[in-house]
Design an enzyme around this catalytic site. Structure first.
Site, short mmCIF file in Angstrom:
data_model
loop_
_atom_site.label_atom_id
_atom_site.label_comp_id
_atom_site.label_asym_id
_atom_site.label_seq_id
_atom_site.Cartn_x
_atom_site.Cartn_y
_atom_site.Cartn_z
N GLY A 221 -3.81 -72.42 -26.41
CA GLY A 221 -2.66 -73.26 -26.06
C GLY A 221 -3.15 -74.65 -25.67
O GLY A 221 -4.21 -75.11 -26.06
N GLY A 222 -2.36 -75.31 -24.84
CA GLY A 222 -2.69 -76.67 -24.40
C GLY A 222 -4.01 -76.72 -23.66
O GLY A 222 -4.61 -77.79 -23.52
N GLY A 456 -22.60 -99.52 -50.09
CA GLY A 456 -22.03 -99.69 -48.75
C GLY A 456 -22.73 -98.81 -47.74
O GLY A 456 -22.82 -99.16 -46.55
N ALA A 457 -23.24 -97.67 -48.20
CA ALA A 457 -23.90 -96.76 -47.28
C ALA A 457 -25.16 -97.40 -46.67
O ALA A 457 -25.54 -97.10 -45.54
CB ALA A 457 -24.25 -95.46 -47.99
C1 HXC Z 1 -1.34 -64.97 -15.60
C2 HXC Z 1 -2.73 -63.72 -16.90
C3 HXC Z 1 -2.66 -64.69 -17.92
C4 HXC Z 1 -1.89 -65.85 -17.69
C5 HXC Z 1 -3.95 -63.12 -18.60
N1 HXC Z 1 -3.52 -62.76 -17.38
N2 HXC Z 1 -3.42 -64.29 -18.96
N3 HXC Z 1 -2.07 -63.86 -15.76
N4 HXC Z 1 -1.23 -65.93 -16.51
N5 HXC Z 1 -1.80 -66.83 -18.60
C6 HXC Z 1 -3.90 -61.57 -16.63
C7 HXC Z 1 -3.33 -60.30 -17.24
O1 HXC Z 1 -2.05 -60.08 -16.74
C8 HXC Z 1 -4.33 -59.27 -16.74
O2 HXC Z 1 -4.05 -58.98 -15.40
C9 HXC Z 1 -5.63 -60.04 -16.73
O3 HXC Z 1 -5.30 -61.42 -16.73
C10 HXC Z 1 -6.47 -59.76 -17.97
O4 HXC Z 1 -5.63 -59.90 -19.10
P1 HXC Z 1 -5.64 -58.83 -20.29
O5 HXC Z 1 -4.48 -59.15 -21.14
O6 HXC Z 1 -5.75 -57.45 -19.74
O7 HXC Z 1 -7.03 -59.18 -20.99
P2 HXC Z 1 -7.36 -59.20 -22.52
O8 HXC Z 1 -6.87 -57.96 -23.18
O9 HXC Z 1 -8.80 -59.50 -22.60
O10 HXC Z 1 -6.53 -60.42 -23.12
C11 HXC Z 1 -6.79 -61.72 -22.71
C12 HXC Z 1 -5.69 -62.68 -23.25
C13 HXC Z 1 -4.31 -62.17 -22.86
C14 HXC Z 1 -5.80 -62.76 -24.76
C15 HXC Z 1 -5.99 -64.06 -22.68
O11 HXC Z 1 -4.31 -61.85 -21.46
C16 HXC Z 1 -3.23 -63.14 -23.12
O12 HXC Z 1 -2.78 -63.29 -24.25
N6 HXC Z 1 -2.79 -63.84 -22.06
C17 HXC Z 1 -1.71 -64.77 -22.17
C18 HXC Z 1 -2.17 -66.02 -22.83
C19 HXC Z 1 -1.12 -67.05 -22.82
O13 HXC Z 1 -0.12 -66.95 -23.55
N7 HXC Z 1 -1.27 -68.01 -21.95
C20 HXC Z 1 -0.37 -69.11 -21.85
C21 HXC Z 1 -0.75 -70.03 -22.97
S1 HXC Z 1 0.20 -71.47 -22.92
P3 HXC Z 1 -4.46 -57.60 -14.74
O14 HXC Z 1 -3.82 -57.62 -13.39
O15 HXC Z 1 -3.93 -56.54 -15.64
O16 HXC Z 1 -5.95 -57.58 -14.68
C22 HXC Z 1 -0.75 -72.48 -22.08
C23 HXC Z 1 -0.15 -73.80 -21.93
C24 HXC Z 1 -1.13 -74.76 -21.38
O17 HXC Z 1 -1.77 -72.17 -21.64
C25 HXC Z 1 -0.49 -76.09 -21.50
C26 HXC Z 1 -1.36 -77.17 -21.00
C27 HXC Z 1 -0.75 -78.48 -21.28
#
Ligand code: HXC
Length: 562
Positions: A221-222, A456-457
């Site tokens: 993501g971001g 040119g290079a």
């Molecule tokens: C809160 C999160 C989290 C998040 C993971 N966890 N991502 N908690 N916010 N963004 C927590 C899970 O709930 C879990 O908690 C623990 O972290 C481990 O995650 P798992 O899913 O069990 O691990 P894994 O199978 O290895 O998968 C990792 C992952 C997946 C691929 C990163 O967790 C995932 O897809 N997370 C969401 C990613 C996402 O969409 N993020 C937002 C993106 S948008 P527990 O308690 O079970 O251990 C963004 C915008 C930024 O980031 C913008 C900036 C400008």
């Protein structure tokens, strides 16, 4: 609040009692003072409300121990099972033993939605502080995947911002060890604001202190934009990935089926997208190589690069270089051999090794001092300039210039790559990036033309005309508008159906232009040198440029063709 008043006698110069000072202290303040005065005998000062000083210290240690566990042993085990180290283990490997000073160990998030108020782990998913790498200061943040997946909350971002601000003030690199699920979903816009605070600091720090991102897990993501704005991105193979939108979204929107590794793994970003600068097989290797890399860099733009003592003599002669360039001008040879033979102890840290291999970029040391290398690679696409190689080298040149790292350019370039694909994709603008980057540099620049420098290079590759300080050529150099065959085919088009005539014309052109002496006659080449003495010549050239000074035009900033 409980208060006590103490009368402290103040002894005069001759030991007589002069006057009394009246202090008003809280009880805890009083015991703190006693503990400072008698640090080794804390247990005698019993607190009136129970518990000893030792108990307080034990409590602190217990709290620290708890904090070090991050999201708990089960999640640590899960992290290890994936072949990944924890945030703290990574820092231990990155910095000198015992040098890490942690800050904000006890910071906890402030979110009260989704029951988060009942789950407030200390540290909030990121370990921050400073340490040393071979005795030199660096600031580091290391995201802790065991705490809410290393996701970035408001307070998590504040911790990162704090050490970035310190790094800027104190002039030291920032190294980010990234392992995060992105924005903390429970915090919503507060998390996005936190990202933006980090982004702003990335930009403010750019060109002031080196910024290195090591991607050691998810970065999606971001969230990818903070590393993207740092100077270098290193990735760990098979356990890290970076993408703006993940495989599921890609499938929905474009119907492409792709794995996370294919979409944004280390191999993709080091060989296809050029987002990452190097990939390493494991956490341990990535951190060891990051330590090695930091040694090439100054701590900030205020400094010159570090000098590391070297046993390699500056006058070392390499006779094998006299035969490096093959007699046949169309035969390739490996420019990396020349780099290894010039560099102190042959040590070369290559940047973007797997991308645009027709251009080589990286760091060596000469007489112990860091030097950036930009070199054409005749083994790939005959070393020509194309879009990818121009972009790769341009960014590298700008980094070197920003951080006072002199540049050595090794030239064997037959020109720009022709073709519709290059033209349609904007080779004009991208090639101009490299030209612009070289021309705006003020660091010392030494150029060695080993063979071809066409068209040119020739101008682009740090020629004298755009600011090369010392420009050498080997006797095998061919400096001309184009190769002899192409030139005669244009100049003598009417004789094309007579092969003997064309061969004679080609020979004539070669004799006149396929050498360094026409350029040397005009002073465009400072000297034609023996290949075997290249190291000595280059080392001496750089040492003559140590105190180079350049006046820069007065402007807000330039407008490089991005
Ligand atoms: C809160 C999160 C989290 C998040 C993971 N966890 N991502 N908690 N916010 N963004 C927590 C899970 O709930 C879990 O908690 C623990 O972290 C481990 O995650 P798992 O899913 O069990 O691990 P894994 O199978 O290895 O998968 C990792 C992952 C997946 C691929 C990163 O967790 C995932 O897809 N997370 C969401 C990613 C996402 O969409 N993020 C937002 C993106 S948008 P527990 O308690 O079970 O251990 C963004 C915008 C930024 O980031 C913008 C900036 C400008």
């Amino acid at each position: 609040m409980l208060r006590c008043e103490i009368l402290l006698p103040d002894k005069g110069f001759f030991g007589h009692e002069r006057e009394c000072y009246r202090f008003s202290l809280t009880f805890s303040g009083f015991y703190t003072i006693l503990a400072r005065v008698f640090p080794h005998n804390t247990s005698v000062f019993q607190r009136p409300w129970g518990g000893s000083m030792q108990a307080i210290l034990d409590e602190l240690e217990a709290k620290r121990k708890q904090a070090r566990l991050g999201g708990g042993q089960a999640r640590i085990d899960k992290q290890h099972a994936k072949g990944k180290l924890t945030a703290r283990e990574r820092i231990e490997l990155l910095v000198d033993e015992g040098s890490f000073e942690e800050y904000d160990t006890f910071v906890a998030h402030r979110c009260t939605d989704f029951g988060m108020e009942n789950d407030r782990p200390m540290g909030d998913g990121v370990v921050t502080g400073w340490g040393t790498v071979n005795g030199r200061l660096i600031y580091v943040f290391s995201q802790d995947f065991t705490v809410f997946g290393g996701s970035l909350s408001e307070t998590h971002a504040q911790k990162i911002c704090k050490i970035m601000d310190m790094a800027l003030r104190n002039g030291a690199p920032v190294i980010g060890l990234n392992d995060s699920g992105g924005a903390r979903i429970q915090e919503g816009v507060a998390s996005l604001a936190g990202y933006a605070d980090v982004f702003l600091r990335n930009v403010k720090a750019s060109g002031v202190v080196p910024q290195i991102s090591v991607i050691m897990g998810p970065c999606a993501g971001g969230a990818v934009y903070s590393p993207a704005m740092t100077d270098f991105i290193f990735m760990v193979e098979d356990s890290s990935y970076m993408f703006v939108t993940g495989p599921d979204v890609v499938k929905t929107v474009t119907n492409e089926v792709v794995t996370a590794e294919e979409l944004g793994g280390a191999r993709t970003h080091t060989s296809k997208s050029s987002v990452a600068d190097a990939a390493f097989a494991s956490d341990v290797e990535a951190l060891t190589q990051t330590r090695r890399f930091v040694d090439f860099l100054p701590l900030s733009a205020r400094e010159k690069p570090p000098v590391r003592p070297s046993n390699d003599t500056a006058t070392r002669i390499e006779m094998s270089l006299d035969t490096l360039v093959p007699a046949n001008p169309n035969m390739p040879y490996d420019m990396k051999e020349l780099i290894a033979k010039i560099a102190d102890e042959g040590d070369f840290f290559e940047i973007q090794e797997a991308y645009a291999k027709n251009m080589i970029t990286g760091f060596v040391r000469l007489e112990g001092k860091s030097v950036g290398i930009v070199a054409n690679q005749p083994m790939v696409l005959a070393g020509c300039l194309d879009i990818d190689s121009s972009r790769k080298a341009a960014r590298f040149v700008r980094f070197c210039d920003a951080f006072n790292i002199p540049i050595l350019t090794l030239v064997d370039v037959p020109g720009f790559l022709p073709g519709t694909s290059q033209e349609y994709s904007g080779i004009i603008k991208h090639g101009a990036k490299l030209l612009f980057a070289f021309a705006e540099t003020t660091v010392p620049k030494v150029t060695v033309i080993t063979r071809k420098a066409y068209g040119g290079a020739y101008d682009v590759m740090s020629s004298k005309h755009i600011g090369g300080d010392v420009n050498y050529a080997w006797p095998t150099a061919e400096i001309a508008v184009m190769g002899a065959k192409g030139a005669t085919e244009i100049l003598y088009r009417s004789e094309l159906d007579d092969p003997d005539k064309i061969a004679a014309r080609t020979k004539e052109y070669e004799n006149r232009f396929a050498n360094p002496f026409v350029a040397a006659e005009k002073g465009f080449i400072d000297e034609v040198i023996m290949p075997h003495s290249t190291r000595r010549r280059v080392v001496r050239a750089f040492s003559s440029l140590e105190n180079k000074m350049v006046d820069k035009p007065n402007r807000k900033h330039d407008n490089i063709p991005l």
